[in-house]
Scaffold this motif. Structure first.
Motif, PDB file in Angstrom:
ATOM      1  N   GLY A 169       2.555  84.942  19.030  1.00 54.11           N
ATOM      2  CA  GLY A 169       1.464  83.838  19.671  1.00 54.11           C
ATOM      3  C   GLY A 169       2.447  82.500  19.891  1.00 54.11           C
ATOM      4  O   GLY A 169       3.242  82.912  19.542  1.00 54.11           O
ATOM      5  N   HIS A 170       1.561  81.840  20.891  1.00 57.00           N
ATOM      6  CA  HIS A 170       2.391  80.887  21.591  1.00 57.00           C
ATOM      7  C   HIS A 170       3.582  81.124  21.849  1.00 57.00           C
ATOM      8  O   HIS A 170       5.010  80.888  21.602  1.00 57.00           O
ATOM      9  N   PRO A 171       3.300  80.912  23.488  1.00 57.14           N
ATOM     10  CA  PRO A 171       4.842  81.533  24.074  1.00 57.14           C
ATOM     11  C   PRO A 171       5.832  80.347  24.629  1.00 57.14           C
ATOM     12  O   PRO A 171       6.912  80.911  24.046  1.00 57.14           O
ATOM     13  N   ASP A 172       5.008  79.306  24.077  1.00 53.10           N
ATOM     14  CA  ASP A 172       5.610  78.004  24.318  1.00 53.10           C
ATOM     15  C   ASP A 172       6.556  78.838  25.440  1.00 53.10           C
ATOM     16  O   ASP A 172       7.426  77.351  25.483  1.00 53.10           O
ATOM     17  N   LEU A 173       5.662  78.205  26.547  1.00 55.09           N
ATOM     18  CA  LEU A 173       6.762  78.696  28.267  1.00 55.09           C
ATOM     19  C   LEU A 173       5.941  77.497  28.854  1.00 55.09           C
ATOM     20  O   LEU A 173       4.879  77.759  28.993  1.00 55.09           O
ATOM     21  N   GLY A 174       6.730  76.578  29.891  1.00 56.80           N
ATOM     22  CA  GLY A 174       6.201  75.559  30.867  1.00 56.80           C
ATOM     23  C   GLY A 174       5.090  74.859  30.121  1.00 56.80           C
ATOM     24  O   GLY A 174       3.907  74.236  30.681  1.00 56.80           O
ATOM     25  N   ALA A 175       5.217  74.099  29.399  1.00 53.98           N
ATOM     26  CA  ALA A 175       4.177  73.133  28.514  1.00 53.98           C
ATOM     27  C   ALA A 175       4.645  71.801  29.201  1.00 53.98           C
ATOM     28  O   ALA A 175       5.487  71.472  30.133  1.00 53.98           O
ATOM     29  N   ARG A 176       3.354  71.114  28.957  1.00 52.32           N
ATOM     30  CA  ARG A 176       3.563  69.840  30.009  1.00 52.32           C
ATOM     31  C   ARG A 176       3.681  68.586  28.831  1.00 52.32           C
ATOM     32  O   ARG A 176       3.979  69.193  27.927  1.00 52.32           O
ATOM     33  N   PHE A 177       4.917  68.405  29.934  1.00 54.53           N
ATOM     34  CA  PHE A 177       5.347  67.076  28.905  1.00 54.53           C
ATOM     35  C   PHE A 177       4.048  65.479  28.353  1.00 54.53           C
ATOM     36  O   PHE A 177       3.626  65.073  29.754  1.00 54.53           O
ATOM     37  N   HIS A 178       4.063  65.051  27.415  1.00 54.65           N
ATOM     38  CA  HIS A 178       2.838  64.137  27.319  1.00 54.65           C
ATOM     39  C   HIS A 178       3.812  63.132  27.519  1.00 54.65           C
ATOM     40  O   HIS A 178       4.674  62.385  27.367  1.00 54.65           O
ATOM     41  N   PRO A 179       2.677  61.790  27.974  1.00 55.31           N
ATOM     42  CA  PRO A 179       3.272  60.899  28.491  1.00 55.31           C
ATOM     43  C   PRO A 179       3.720  59.833  27.310  1.00 55.31           C
ATOM     44  O   PRO A 179       4.682  59.169  27.995  1.00 55.31           O
ATOM     45  N   SER A 180       3.727  60.605  25.917  1.00 55.94           N
ATOM     46  CA  SER A 180       4.688  59.664  24.910  1.00 55.94           C
ATOM     47  C   SER A 180       5.928  59.970  25.430  1.00 55.94           C
ATOM     48  O   SER A 180       7.136  59.267  24.310  1.00 55.94           O
ATOM     49  N   SER A 181       6.277  61.340  26.101  1.00 52.40           N
ATOM     50  CA  SER A 181       7.541  61.548  25.977  1.00 52.40           C
ATOM     51  C   SER A 181       8.644  61.015  26.442  1.00 52.40           C
ATOM     52  O   SER A 181       9.769  61.250  26.607  1.00 52.40           O
ATOM     53  N   GLY A 182       8.519  59.816  27.275  1.00 53.98           N
ATOM     54  CA  GLY A 182       9.395  59.774  28.740  1.00 53.98           C
ATOM     55  C   GLY A 182       9.329  60.319  29.662  1.00 53.98           C
ATOM     56  O   GLY A 182       9.762  59.827  31.496  1.00 53.98           O
TER      57      GLY A 182
END
Length: 583
Positions: A169-182
């Motif tokens: 489950g969850h390859p976790d590739l190419g995840a978006r940055f949430h605005p809170s990440s800076g």
């Protein structure tokens, strides 16, 4: 530790006496849950602690319980066909305030190696228990292997996972940055690591310092799980299975470091997924936040990993140390960046407004690894606070881990500084021993918060550290008593580790266990434990008027009392591994 057991007759003297009407009948297969004890057993030479619970109306989830016909007990063989010893039950103690029960608490001198039961006339037989040298070895390995079952981005094959095998489950590739990440552009590949708890998210704070707790076991006792002992995919590679599993999480943590050295706070969906299998949980995942807390916790764990992994892989150790240095530099430039969930994110916050303990953890580990004056100066300018308070595991306990490392590396720490820390640790450990002796069910805490079982075990870690440098039988017995509580010597009569013990959680708040169609939950997962705040009471049925130690429910929705979490299993791994080495 005081011994409340009256003098008992040894087996030969007992057999010489004529049997009485109260002698045990043959074991019929029925067990009385009024007799509460460690359901795995006890080490040779250690007292057998057990309690006979007397009915109290506060706990209305049970029918009124009979009182003993007479205040005696029998120690029998597991089949009940032979009496090994007989003795008097301890005097009645009122434990209603925290435990909701009156009990006769008893300590029986250790019998020889073997398998036994307790029989109390008018009440019946207890669960079986063993007296054995490697008593906790299977539970220890199960607790370590539970992290394998929590691996993200990886198929669990049947050859390693048995009936709990599952797709990745969850390859976790190419995840978006949430605005809170800076970050406003780009994507992040962040595969692997361990799911944090009963959900499928990954958090730096709650990944880093539990990793540090388990690396501490390696530093204190050596390799606790050699190659090919855990049956994980890496088994047979000629390297420690224990470090193979620890590296899975360290690898993931390294992916969460930004180019500037700071650590993103977590990798999650915006909201918790439903009770489905990992490969069925397909909501978008985001890189959320950046914080000083996450960065310093990472710096501490990475600096510690640089020591532990030197012989395993010298190049990897150097990579960890370089990452720890970058994190330290970022934290110095950004010393007070706290994390609060953005309005559109509701997953675990792991927020904190005080970075003191995180600074101690990072500085201590970097100093013990490098010996560099900068890190000692930081510690001497703000000396570590040696303390223990239940309920502070993920906000303050990392400071104690820094203290443990400073004690461990006496070749680098100035003598006067180290001796002052050791004296304070001994003082805290001694106070915990006193609490064990006075508390209901002989465990070390009076306040029961979310994850109370981890508080019991973190307290045991304090006492283990004191024993490492100032050995005392009282420490060892208090640690054993704390573990007795976890494995069944508690008012619920529950062994809180899935798959280990006779009465264990069957409806753990853990998504795979709930969704895989297998009656038994994934093994080796520690239930959070009693939590009188009952934040999930709208979903969970607790005993009416349950006292603090009764505020637990073996129900799938009970995230407040029956969830699992990395920072609950981690101190269990340390304490069981430590006991196996120091029994």
């Amino acid at each position: 530790m005081r011994n409340l057991t009256a003098t008992i007759c040894v087996a030969l003297l007992l057999f010489a006496c004529a049997p009485s009407d109260g002698d045990p009948p043959p074991f019929s297969g029925e067990v009385s849950e009024q007799i509460q004890l460690h359901q795995i057993g006890y080490y040779p030479g250690a007292p057998v602690r057990f309690s006979v619970s007397l009915y109290d109306a506060v706990r209305d989830s049970l029918a009124p319980a009979p009182a003993p016909e007479e205040p005696v007990y029998f120690l029998t063989t597991i089949s009940g066909d032979s009496i090994v010893a007989r003795g008097e039950l301890g005097t009645e103690e009122d434990w209603t305030e925290n435990a909701g029960a009156r009990v006769r608490y008893t300590e029986l001198s250790s019998p020889g190696r073997g398998e036994y039961r307790i029989y109390v006339p008018g009440i019946g037989y207890s669960y079986p228990f063993s007296v054995a040298d490697d008593l906790h070895q299977e539970a220890f390995r199960g607790a370590v292997k539970s992290f394998y079952y929590q691996r993200a981005s990886q198929e669990l094959r049947e050859v390693h996972a048995g009936k709990w095998h599952r797709p990745a489950g969850h390859p976790d590739l190419g995840a978006r940055f949430h605005p809170s990440s800076g970050r406003t552009t780009g994507r992040l590949d962040s595969p692997g690591g361990w799911y944090d708890a009963g959900d499928y998210n990954k958090y730096v704070v709650n990944g880093a310092f539990p990793l540090g707790q388990m690396l501490a076991l390696w530093e204190d006792v050596g390799d606790p799980a050699a190659d090919a002992t855990l049956n994980i995919p890496e088994s047979g590679n000629g390297k420690s299975d224990f470090l193979d599993e620890m590296k899975v999480e360290m690898d993931w943590l390294l992916t969460m470091q930004d180019e500037d050295g700071g650590l993103f706070h977590k990798f999650t969906t915006k909201n918790f997924e439903g009770m489905v299998m990992p490969h069925e949980a397909t909501s978008d995942r985001y890189v959320v936040g950046k914080s000083t807390h996450a960065t310093l916790d990472f710096a501490g764990a990475a600096a510690q990993a640089a020591r532990v992994f030197r012989e395993y892989d010298a190049g990897y150790a150097e990579q960890c140390l370089a990452a720890a240095r970058r994190a330290w530099a970022w934290a110095k430039a950004n010393p007070a960046v706290s994390f609060v969930n953005p309005k559109d994110v509701s997953t675990g916050q792991y927020g904190d407004v005080d970075t003191y303990d995180e600074w101690v953890f990072a500085a201590a580990e970097l100093f013990c690894t490098t010996g560099e004056q900068e890190f000692l100066n930081a510690l001497q300018a703000n000396p570590p606070k040696v303390r223990y308070n239940a309920g502070e595991s993920w906000t303050a306990y990392m400071g104690m881990m820094g203290v443990y490392s400073l004690l461990r590396h006496e070749d680098r720490v100035p003598l006067e500084f180290r001796e002052a820390l050791l004296a304070e640790v001994i003082g805290v450990a001694d106070s915990l021993v006193e609490q064990v002796a006075a508390n209901a069910y002989r465990q070390p805490i009076n306040t029961f918060e979310w994850g109370s079982n981890s508080d019991v075990l973190n307290a045991a870690m304090v006492m283990a550290t004191a024993h490492n440098y100032a050995p005392k039988p009282d420490y060892l017995e208090a640690i054993r008593a704390s573990v007795d509580y976890i494995f069944g010597h508690n008012p619920l009569g529950v062994s809180f580790l899935t798959g280990f013990g006779e009465k264990t959680p069957m409806f753990i708040h853990h998504r795979q266990s709930a969704a895989d169609g297998i009656p038994e939950p994934v093994p080796g997962l520690l239930s959070g434990g009693p939590n009188p705040k009952q934040q999930d009471r709208q979903y969970t049925t607790y005993p009416t008027m349950a006292r603090p130690m009764q505020s637990w429910a073996d129900q799938e929705p009970s995230y407040a009392s029956n969830e699992i979490c990395l920072n609950w299993n981690a101190p269990l791994v340390y304490v069981l591994g430590w006991l196996e080495a120091n029994q």
